[in-house]
Scaffold this active site. Structure first.
Site, PDB file in Angstrom:
ATOM      1  N   GLU A 145      43.925  42.482  42.112  1.00  0.00           N
ATOM      2  CA  GLU A 145      44.305  42.788  40.726  1.00  0.00           C
ATOM      3  C   GLU A 145      43.877  44.208  40.394  1.00  0.00           C
ATOM      4  O   GLU A 145      42.826  44.691  40.852  1.00  0.00           O
ATOM      5  CB  GLU A 145      43.643  41.787  39.772  1.00  0.00           C
ATOM      6  CG  GLU A 145      44.063  41.901  38.325  1.00  0.00           C
ATOM      7  CD  GLU A 145      43.525  40.733  37.499  1.00  0.00           C
ATOM      8  OE1 GLU A 145      43.621  39.575  37.972  1.00  0.00           O
ATOM      9  OE2 GLU A 145      42.994  40.978  36.405  1.00  0.00           O
ATOM     10  N   ASP A 204      43.570  46.520  36.849  1.00  0.00           N
ATOM     11  CA  ASP A 204      43.582  46.256  35.402  1.00  0.00           C
ATOM     12  C   ASP A 204      43.439  47.488  34.531  1.00  0.00           C
ATOM     13  O   ASP A 204      42.533  48.309  34.733  1.00  0.00           O
ATOM     14  CB  ASP A 204      42.378  45.368  35.021  1.00  0.00           C
ATOM     15  CG  ASP A 204      42.462  43.972  35.569  1.00  0.00           C
ATOM     16  OD1 ASP A 204      43.545  43.563  36.000  1.00  0.00           O
ATOM     17  OD2 ASP A 204      41.430  43.277  35.553  1.00  0.00           O
ATOM     18  N   GLU A 252      42.777  47.337  30.406  1.00  0.00           N
ATOM     19  CA  GLU A 252      42.592  46.487  29.230  1.00  0.00           C
ATOM     20  C   GLU A 252      42.116  47.366  28.079  1.00  0.00           C
ATOM     21  O   GLU A 252      41.225  48.208  28.259  1.00  0.00           O
ATOM     22  CB  GLU A 252      41.572  45.371  29.484  1.00  0.00           C
ATOM     23  CG  GLU A 252      42.014  44.349  30.509  1.00  0.00           C
ATOM     24  CD  GLU A 252      41.024  43.201  30.645  1.00  0.00           C
ATOM     25  OE1 GLU A 252      41.404  42.065  30.350  1.00  0.00           O
ATOM     26  OE2 GLU A 252      39.873  43.478  31.031  1.00  0.00           O
TER      27      GLU A 252
END
Length: 293
Positions: free
Chosen positions: A101, A103, A105
């Site tokens: 993953e 990311d 955010e």
């Protein structure tokens, strides 16, 4: 010209270039709204998308395709005003307990306080590689371009063309790198007021709902994984799979000296957390990649 001023000028130019390259493809073709019971909408004839959050639910979308390496761009305008408790995400992810993953955010704030940009990289189900930044602009006043360059040697996070983080492939030194699992793009707007703003001390103000984040100019210049076959826009080799065309662009992209200086400037001025500096969290020793930068 002072370096910070030069950085701002270059960033402005690169942002315009990124907008032109993204081209505003049709989001009906590229993305699917996956949850939110109507709170996510593709609008403006497929040129833009909005996600909303109220006290009952957030919303999200995902890419129709899965990718194995590429350059992924999206322009995002974040929730304005008091966005405390909200989280807007933009990330690549595989599935399963041993997933990879990458990311972005965006953690909401009280009005007048800057957003926190949270980044992380998971490999084989293991994350704990957080770096956090305060952005040097208001991400709610206009659209800004957030990019992931993912190739066999680097994962580069960039904002308006400015690199902010470079996770390098140190497999030869025993550090796992995301290179074998196809990943889909996901994005969401959701309620995380138990931790998102000041560690959960500031809750979402639902009288201000619905909260809205806007998206446009999605672009995926990437190798697409479909039914066990990899199709790339250029000649690239992944394991024993080869696809046709040239070897330029993101496939071999790395930071040159100017890009590295710009990244280090951002990290010195705007990074607020780096897992590689957190000896309290890692009392037995920092993760091995922290010693290899």
């Amino acid at each position: 010209m002072p370096f910070p001023m030069l950085l701002a000028c270059v960033a402005s130019i690169l942002s315009l270039v990124a907008i032109a390259q993204a081209g505003g493809g049709n989001l009906y073709r590229d993305l699917d709204i996956t949850w939110g019971d109507g709170r996510g909408k593709i609008v403006d004839g497929g040129r833009a998308l909005t996600l909303t959050l109220d006290k009952y639910s957030g919303s999200g979308f995902q890419s129709k395709e899965e990718y194995l390496f590429g350059k992924i761009d999206m322009q995002i305008k974040l929730v304005a005003g008091n966005s405390a408790g909200t989280v807007t995400t933009f990330y690549l992810s595989a599935q399963g307990p041993a997933h990879d993953e990458i990311d972005f955010e965006f953690l909401g704030n009280l009005s007048g306080n800057p957003y926190t940009l949270h980044t992380n990289v998971f490999t084989q189900g293991k994350g704990n590689r957080e770096q956090q930044f305060k952005l040097w602009f208001d991400p709610t006043g206009d659209f800004h371009t957030y990019s992931i360059v993912w190739n066999p040697h680097h994962v580069i996070f960039a904002v308006d063309g400015i690199p902010i983080r470079d996770f390098k492939n140190y497999e030869s030194r025993g550090v796992a790198f995301p290179k074998n699992q196809p990943m889909r793009l996901y994005s969401s707007l959701w309620n995380a007021d138990d931790w998102a703003t000041m560690g959960g001390a500031v809750k979402a103000d639902w009288s201000r709902a619905p909260f809205t984040a806007s998206f446009r100019n999605f672009n995926a210049d990437a190798c697409v994984w479909s039914s066990g076959t990899l199709k790339c826009p250029a000649e690239k080799r992944v394991g024993t799979t080869t696809a046709a065309a040239g070897k330029q662009g993101w496939w071999s992209q790395q930071l040159d000296s100017m890009s590295y200086r710009r990244m280090r400037w951002v990290q010195r001025k705007f990074m607020i957390y780096n897992y590689c500096s957190d000896r309290t969290r890692f009392p037995q020793g920092l993760p091995p990649e922290c010693k290899l930068h």
